[in-house]
Design an enzyme around this catalytic site. Structure first.
Site, PDB file in Angstrom:
ATOM      1  N   HIS A  92       0.847  -1.204   0.000  1.00  0.00           N
ATOM      2  CA  HIS A  92       0.000   0.000   0.000  1.00  0.00           C
ATOM      3  C   HIS A  92       0.880   1.251   0.000  1.00  0.00           C
ATOM      4  CE1 HIS A  92      -2.852   3.073   1.204  1.00  0.00           C
ATOM      5  NE2 HIS A  92      -2.157   3.291   2.306  1.00  0.00           N
ATOM      6  N   ASP A 121       5.929  21.673 -26.595  1.00  0.00           N
ATOM      7  CA  ASP A 121       5.973  20.319 -26.027  1.00  0.00           C
ATOM      8  C   ASP A 121       7.034  20.317 -24.934  1.00  0.00           C
ATOM      9  OD1 ASP A 121       6.021  17.468 -25.577  1.00  0.00           O
ATOM     10  OD2 ASP A 121       5.145  17.224 -27.568  1.00  0.00           O
ATOM     11  N   TRP A 157       7.050   0.207   3.953  1.00  0.00           N
ATOM     12  CA  TRP A 157       7.525   0.950   2.778  1.00  0.00           C
ATOM     13  C   TRP A 157       8.863   1.602   3.076  1.00  0.00           C
ATOM     14  CZ3 TRP A 157       8.652   6.031   1.368  1.00  0.00           C
ATOM     15  CH2 TRP A 157       8.431   7.009   2.345  1.00  0.00           C
ATOM     16  N   SER A 185      12.927   6.389 -13.936  1.00  0.00           N
ATOM     17  CA  SER A 185      11.816   7.113 -14.541  1.00  0.00           C
ATOM     18  C   SER A 185      11.656   8.497 -13.920  1.00  0.00           C
ATOM     19  CB  SER A 185      10.534   6.293 -14.374  1.00  0.00           C
ATOM     20  OG  SER A 185       9.414   7.104 -14.569  1.00  0.00           O
ATOM     21  N   SER A 186      11.723   8.553 -12.584  1.00  0.00           N
ATOM     22  CA  SER A 186      11.558   9.847 -11.901  1.00  0.00           C
ATOM     23  C   SER A 186      12.670  10.815 -12.273  1.00  0.00           C
ATOM     24  CB  SER A 186      11.580   9.662 -10.388  1.00  0.00           C
ATOM     25  OG  SER A 186      10.432   9.016  -9.965  1.00  0.00           O
ATOM     26  N   HIS A 269      13.016  12.221   3.397  1.00  0.00           N
ATOM     27  CA  HIS A 269      12.371  13.468   3.793  1.00  0.00           C
ATOM     28  C   HIS A 269      12.149  14.417   2.621  1.00  0.00           C
ATOM     29  CE1 HIS A 269      10.169  15.676   6.616  1.00  0.00           C
ATOM     30  NE2 HIS A 269      10.627  16.737   6.001  1.00  0.00           N
ATOM     31  N   GLU A 271      11.701  13.505  -0.239  1.00  0.00           N
ATOM     32  CA  GLU A 271      10.622  12.822  -0.961  1.00  0.00           C
ATOM     33  C   GLU A 271       9.251  13.304  -0.492  1.00  0.00           C
ATOM     34  OE1 GLU A 271      10.395  10.709  -3.431  1.00  0.00           O
ATOM     35  OE2 GLU A 271       8.316  10.071  -3.185  1.00  0.00           O
ATOM     36  N   TYR A 273       8.548  16.219   0.501  1.00  0.00           N
ATOM     37  CA  TYR A 273       8.303  17.526  -0.109  1.00  0.00           C
ATOM     38  C   TYR A 273       8.094  17.405  -1.610  1.00  0.00           C
ATOM     39  CZ  TYR A 273       8.939  19.365   4.419  1.00  0.00           C
ATOM     40  OH  TYR A 273       8.742  19.618   5.738  1.00  0.00           O
ATOM     41  N   SER A 284      -2.183  27.057  -5.251  1.00  0.00           N
ATOM     42  CA  SER A 284      -1.896  28.471  -5.476  1.00  0.00           C
ATOM     43  C   SER A 284      -2.429  28.957  -6.816  1.00  0.00           C
ATOM     44  CB  SER A 284      -0.388  28.727  -5.417  1.00  0.00           C
ATOM     45  OG  SER A 284       0.103  28.334  -4.175  1.00  0.00           O
ATOM     46  N   HIS A 318      14.750  13.538  12.026  1.00  0.00           N
ATOM     47  CA  HIS A 318      13.586  13.604  12.924  1.00  0.00           C
ATOM     48  C   HIS A 318      12.714  12.364  12.770  1.00  0.00           C
ATOM     49  CE1 HIS A 318      11.214  16.056   9.698  1.00  0.00           C
ATOM     50  NE2 HIS A 318      10.987  14.787   9.559  1.00  0.00           N
ATOM     51  N   HIS A 319      13.009  11.553  11.761  1.00  0.00           N
ATOM     52  CA  HIS A 319      12.338  10.251  11.668  1.00  0.00           C
ATOM     53  C   HIS A 319      13.022   9.220  12.560  1.00  0.00           C
ATOM     54  CE1 HIS A 319       9.930  11.431   8.118  1.00  0.00           C
ATOM     55  NE2 HIS A 319      10.983  12.170   7.833  1.00  0.00           N
ATOM     56  N   THR A 344       6.436  26.958   5.871  1.00  0.00           N
ATOM     57  CA  THR A 344       5.193  26.258   5.561  1.00  0.00           C
ATOM     58  C   THR A 344       3.996  27.056   6.059  1.00  0.00           C
ATOM     59  OG1 THR A 344       6.458  24.240   5.909  1.00  0.00           O
ATOM     60  CG2 THR A 344       4.104  23.995   5.608  1.00  0.00           C
ATOM     61  N   LYS A 347       3.023  29.898   3.798  1.00  0.00           N
ATOM     62  CA  LYS A 347       2.173  29.534   2.662  1.00  0.00           C
ATOM     63  C   LYS A 347       0.706  29.501   3.050  1.00  0.00           C
ATOM     64  CE  LYS A 347       5.349  27.048  -0.233  1.00  0.00           C
ATOM     65  NZ  LYS A 347       4.843  27.544  -1.507  1.00  0.00           N
ATOM     66  N   ARG A 466       1.989   1.269  15.120  1.00  0.00           N
ATOM     67  CA  ARG A 466       1.583   1.057  13.734  1.00  0.00           C
ATOM     68  C   ARG A 466       2.044  -0.321  13.269  1.00  0.00           C
ATOM     69  NH1 ARG A 466       5.828   4.914  10.426  1.00  0.00           N
ATOM     70  NH2 ARG A 466       4.710   4.086   8.650  1.00  0.00           N
TER      71      ARG A 466
END
Lengths: 547, 57, 371
Positions: A92, A121, A157, A185-186, A269, A271, A273, A284, A318-319, A344, A347, A466
């Site tokens: 998932h 293009d 994950w 690909s990314s 991290h 990622e 963002y 926006s 921080h993870h 943040t 915004k 979790r």
């Protein structure tokens, strides 16, 4: 007093240019059927492919989530075994992150960036085709691991070593290959986007004239180029540990399991963002359109996005507050994480101030964008709580964290994607989406999302870890509500598919400028946008700029 | 020079005036900003490390 | 700076936060000074978020209501306001500094593991906890005691479903206890919410944490880091007892350990070994190799009717004593004592129709361990 950036009513002749373009291309012997889609180099077709792919994956990942929620509906093991439960939570997460959210944003970028900057293009059309077609390969491979002996990835994950190396199922090597392909690909997609934005803007359009969606994607693309190789590195180290006898992450061989986490989160991290900055760009664009008022603090938004991107490289640990970092490191990452809340917050304040004294209407894209602002902010608040390192010793690895990142990703990233889809559907199909059905989809989603994820805050605070297939009895009520909410949310997404299908097939005709307050360049081409647009570059009027 | 540093600092907190932004983007050479941004980031990191170490005692 | 949240804490209580806590909707206040500090930080940042949220969402919903297009609202022209922007940047920074100061103090306190009265080693294993009282020669494994019939829904679930163990960790109150934490296989995380201790146990690392419990009681927790298939089934139970009670318990455990050590030297009967081996198998081996020894290939091989195992006793013992590197099979050399290893080897060779008749003697195992 300049109205909203970028400029207004440009280029009458771009429509004729587009029409000419179409005529020019009528004589091309373009392949038919499946070959057309396999070989296409057109940014609009590739954009559609990305979006359809991501929608399919959204449902596959969603079904995995529903399997998990069904098992957690009641205490006890009823439907699936813990082993399969772990595969479902892992799949998932992987599918939603890498196959649903990221390709959806790339799809929107493919469709909209050339239109928003007046380019015919993408800069590298064949590479674009290749980037897309890597994805079905990668995720077919990843999904096929579920059918291999020993099952698919079952280590979450975040695939922490050594659970994902020494103790992993044999299919892990395929998982690594799949992730490598998705990563290629990314990176290719990101290079293409950077090249397009930097080189192919309409004459007269400067960087500062670009819509925020383009800006946020430019910064996102740089983030991707910076961190995807780190992911590639860490999974290659796993590959070596599993197959070639190295001991990067194996303590018995002198390796370091914590090194894995540092590398993973140095990728992971930013990622996060990568999955939220383009959402900021979409919101926006939508809020000023339906508030009929220029975005408050456009300049601040650009600078805040850059600041967030830069800070995102400084907060990864921080993870890892409970892995036993030294005190000074713990403090460093706590402070830097708290600081990221400032840009943040800027915004959110800007969006709210844009609404203030606007002239607001509530079309479906606006509903999703407003929900984004509120619910993303709630996710931001729990993020702020998680940043307090001592408190994180209680929050870490509980459902509180699950609630937090789902608030940021579902009503955050995914609502922004849906808002973008509703916003641009008239441009893509030439028809407005069915208003009543879209409203129905919105309200069902709002109720479903909150019903699913809000109780998880309580479950986590009350002590539920979790990634457990079964739980103590005091968590039963929260899980019951979450499961009901999840099924409600999942089923209501079928309305979304229905709206899209109906919109493609017909509906109220949309003019070139489908929304009254919309002012970016994409609204100057006809709806639906012809296959080829801006073959003759539009002349970009800098409008009444400057003060 | 000071103008560049000011812009980079503004970026760090995410607040900038439109007029200043127009000035920033008037020049087509981003190198100055990139160098300044990297330097300011390094200084920011060093300050944060210093503060963390002082706080850790 | 502690005063900031010490002042805020009563406010929270007034607001009914304690009510929520009692109902199990909120973080427990816990029974240590640190857990109280953390609870205070948690509630402070929570109310800060609520206040900011009310303000921001208040302005937002007011605007949505007041400036509706359908009511003929005309959009204003303004699009920036530097002093407002600086203000809403500066105020959050101040709030964050205000949060960072007490958080730093609490964190420093949590990291101060010096001058402990008692050292306890906590070892995570798939899927149990092992506790060793350092310097006291007392060590034991702590397995979940909830029967699988309850998990499968074949029996009524007890009050402490999934949060009960065969041997709880017993700790004295009012003494500073240092935890040394590591793992034998994958990363686990030892978490008891009431003690506000959550620390990863990582193979090859020894993490430190500490606790000083203020009130006697039974405190329950769970493994918090995904550690494989039975991650959800390795609970933690801590019995916090008065200090004299703890001394009595410790003395009893020491004596029991000596008794067990003496058992190594005597000759054991087959029946005796089988009786001893069955509970060991159920607690230690069955989670992978399954209740009837059928295993779960390819990860966990079958033990019943395993020809290699039956034919080669030395090989069989070696697997258990030294483990199998590169697989999930750990070395039980230090986890189980010679009697337990001998008993479980005997059990696996005679249960499920094996009937080899081998009665493996603890003394021979003890020799193998020394080698």
């Amino acid at each position: 007093m300049a109205p909203k950036l970028p400029p207004q009513h440009p280029l009458q002749h771009s429509t004729t240019a587009a029409a000419d373009g179409q005529a020019d291309h009528a004589h091309h012997a373009s392949p038919k059927g499946i070959m057309r889609w396999l070989l296409t180099t057109n940014h609009k077709e590739i954009g559609s492919l990305y979006l359809i792919f991501s929608l399919i994956m959204f449902f596959i990942g969603g079904i995995f989530a529903l399997v998990v929620r069904a098992e957690l509906f009641q205490p006890g093991l009823q439907l699936i075994e813990p082993e399969f439960f772990n595969q479902m939570t892992t799949m998932h997460g992987l599918i939603m992150v890498f196959a649903a959210v990221m390709p959806a944003f790339t799809g929107l970028a493919n469709w909209m960036i050339p239109l928003q900057i007046g380019a015919p293009d993408m800069a590298l059309p064949r590479l674009n085709n290749f980037s897309f077609w890597l994805l079905p390969v990668a995720f077919t491979l990843l999904l096929s691991t579920l059918f291999m002996p020993g099952g698919g990835p079952n280590f979450g994950w975040t695939f922490y070593a050594p659970l994902s190396t020494t103790y992993a199922p044999p299919s892990t090597t395929f998982f690594i290959l799949a992730l490598h392909i998705a990563g290629v690909s990314s990176i290719l997609g990101a290079i293409n986007i950077v090249a397009t934005i930097l080189n192919m803007r309409a004459p007269g359009m400067r960087m500062m004239d670009m819509p925020l969606f383009v800006w946020t994607w430019l910064i996102t693309a740089f983030l991707l180029i910076a961190v995807m190789p780190v992911l590639a590195g860490v999974i290659t180290m796993m590959l070596m540990d599993i197959n070639f006898g190295t001991s990067f992450f194996d303590a018995a061989g002198g390796g370091d399991p914590v090194l894995f986490q540092h590398l993973f989160w140095f990728f992971g991290h930013p990622e996060v963002y990568i999955m939220i900055l383009p959402a900021f760009g979409i919101v926006s664009a939508i809020i000023p359109t339906f508030a009929r008022k220029r975005l408050f603090g456009y300049a601040s938004m650009v600078y805040a996005t850059a600041a967030i991107a830069l800070l995102s490289f400084l907060v990864w640990a921080h993870h890892m507050f409970v892995v036993g970092l030294p005190l000074a490191a713990e403090l460093f990452f706590m402070y830097s994480t708290m600081l990221i809340a400032v840009p943040t917050g800027v915004k959110v304040f800007n969006w709210v101030t844009t609404l203030f004294r606007g002239s607001i209407s509530f079309e479906p894209p606006m509903l999703f964008a407003l929900a984004f602002v509120v619910l993303f902010t709630i996710g931001g608040f729990s993020g702020l709580m998680l940043a307090i390192a001592p408190a994180d010793f209680q929050y870490h690895d509980t459902y509180f964290v699950v609630a937090h990142f789902h608030y940021v990703l579902v009503p955050g990233a995914i609502f922004a994607i849906m808002a973008g889809v509703y916003y641009w559907l008239p441009k893509w199909t030439g028809h407005y989406p069915h208003e009543r059905l879209a409203q129905c989809h919105f309200w069902c989603s709002i109720v479903g999302v909150n019903l699913t994820f809000f109780p998880m805050h309580f479950a986590g605070l009350a002590g539920m870890p979790r990634r457990i297939p079964d739980y103590a009895l005091q968590f039963a009520d929260f899980n019951l509500v979450s499961s009901i909410g999840a099924f409600f949310f999942g089923i209501s997404q079928l309305i979304f598919v229905l709206v899209i299908v109906l919109c493609v097939r017909g509906g109220r005709k949309a003019p070139a400028q489908a929304w009254e307050g919309a002012e970016d360049l994409e609204w100057s081409v006809p709806s639906p946008a012809p296959l080829h647009t801006f073959e003759t570059p539009p002349v970009f009027h800098r409008s009444h700029h400057g003060d | 020079m000071w103008s560049i540093i000011q812009s980079v600092l503004a970026a760090l907190i995410g607040v900038q005036k439109d007029r200043k932004r127009q000035q920033d983007f008037a020049s087509e050479k981003p190198l100055g900003f990139i160098v300044a941004a990297i330097l300011v980031t390094l200084i920011f990191v060093l300050i944060l490390i210093l503060v963390a170490n002082i706080a850790a005692g | 700076m502690r005063s900031l949240w010490q002042w805020l804490l009563p406010t929270c209580v007034i607001a009914g936060a304690n009510q929520a806590q009692a109902n199990g909707w909120n973080m427990p206040v816990g029974v240590t000074d640190i857990s109280r500090d953390i609870y205070g930080l948690h509630m402070t940042i929570f109310w800060v978020c609520v206040a900011i949220g009310l303000l921001v969402f208040g302005v937002m919903f007011y605007s949505l209501f007041r400036y509706r297009h359908s009511k003929g609202a005309k959009a204003a022209e303004f699009h920036e306001h530097t002093s407002v922007e600086v203000l809403w940047t500066a105020i959050p920074v101040l709030i964050l500094v205000g949060m960072a100061v007490p958080a730093t103090a609490t964190l420093k306190n949590m990291y101060d593991t010096s001058e402990a009265d008692l050292d306890v080693m906590i070892i995570g294993q798939q899927w149990r906890w092992r506790y060793e009282y350092l310097g006291e020669d007392v060590a034991f494994n702590s397995n979940m005691s909830t029967p699988w019939e309850q998990i499968r829904g074949e029996a009524a679930r007890g009050e402490h479903y999934l949060l009960e163990v065969d041997e709880p960790l017993v700790l004295p109150i009012n003494r500073k206890i240092r935890f040394l934490m590591t793992s034998d296989d994958v990363i686990h995380s030892w978490w008891v919410p009431d003690l506000a201790v959550k620390q990863d146990t990582i193979p090859g690392f020894i993490n430190e944490n500490w606790v000083q419990i203020n009130e006697p009681g039974i405190y329950r927790g769970q493994c918090a880091e995904l550690c494989g298939v039975n991650h959800g089934f390795m609970p933690i139970v801590v019995h916090a007892v008065e200090e004299d009670e703890f001394e009595i318990w410790l003395a009893e455990r020491k004596e029991a350990a000596e008794q067990e050590a003496m058992g190594v030297d005597r000759e054991w009967e087959l029946d005796e070994l089988m009786a001893r081996g069955e509970p060991v198998y159920r607690a230690i081996c069955a989670s992978c190799h399954q209740a009837e020894g059928q295993g779960a290939p390819p990860a966990f091989p079958a033990l019943a009717n395993n020809a290699q195992l039956i034919d080669d006793l030395d090989w069989h013992i070696d697997r258990i004593v030294n483990g199998v590197s590169g697989t999930a099979m750990p070395a039980f050399r230090s986890t189980l004592n010679p009697v337990e290893i001998a008993a479980v080897v005997t059990y696996t060779r005679n249960a499920w129709g094996g009937d080899t008749g081998d009665a493996v003697q603890p003394a021979s195992i003890a020799e193998k361990i020394v080698q």
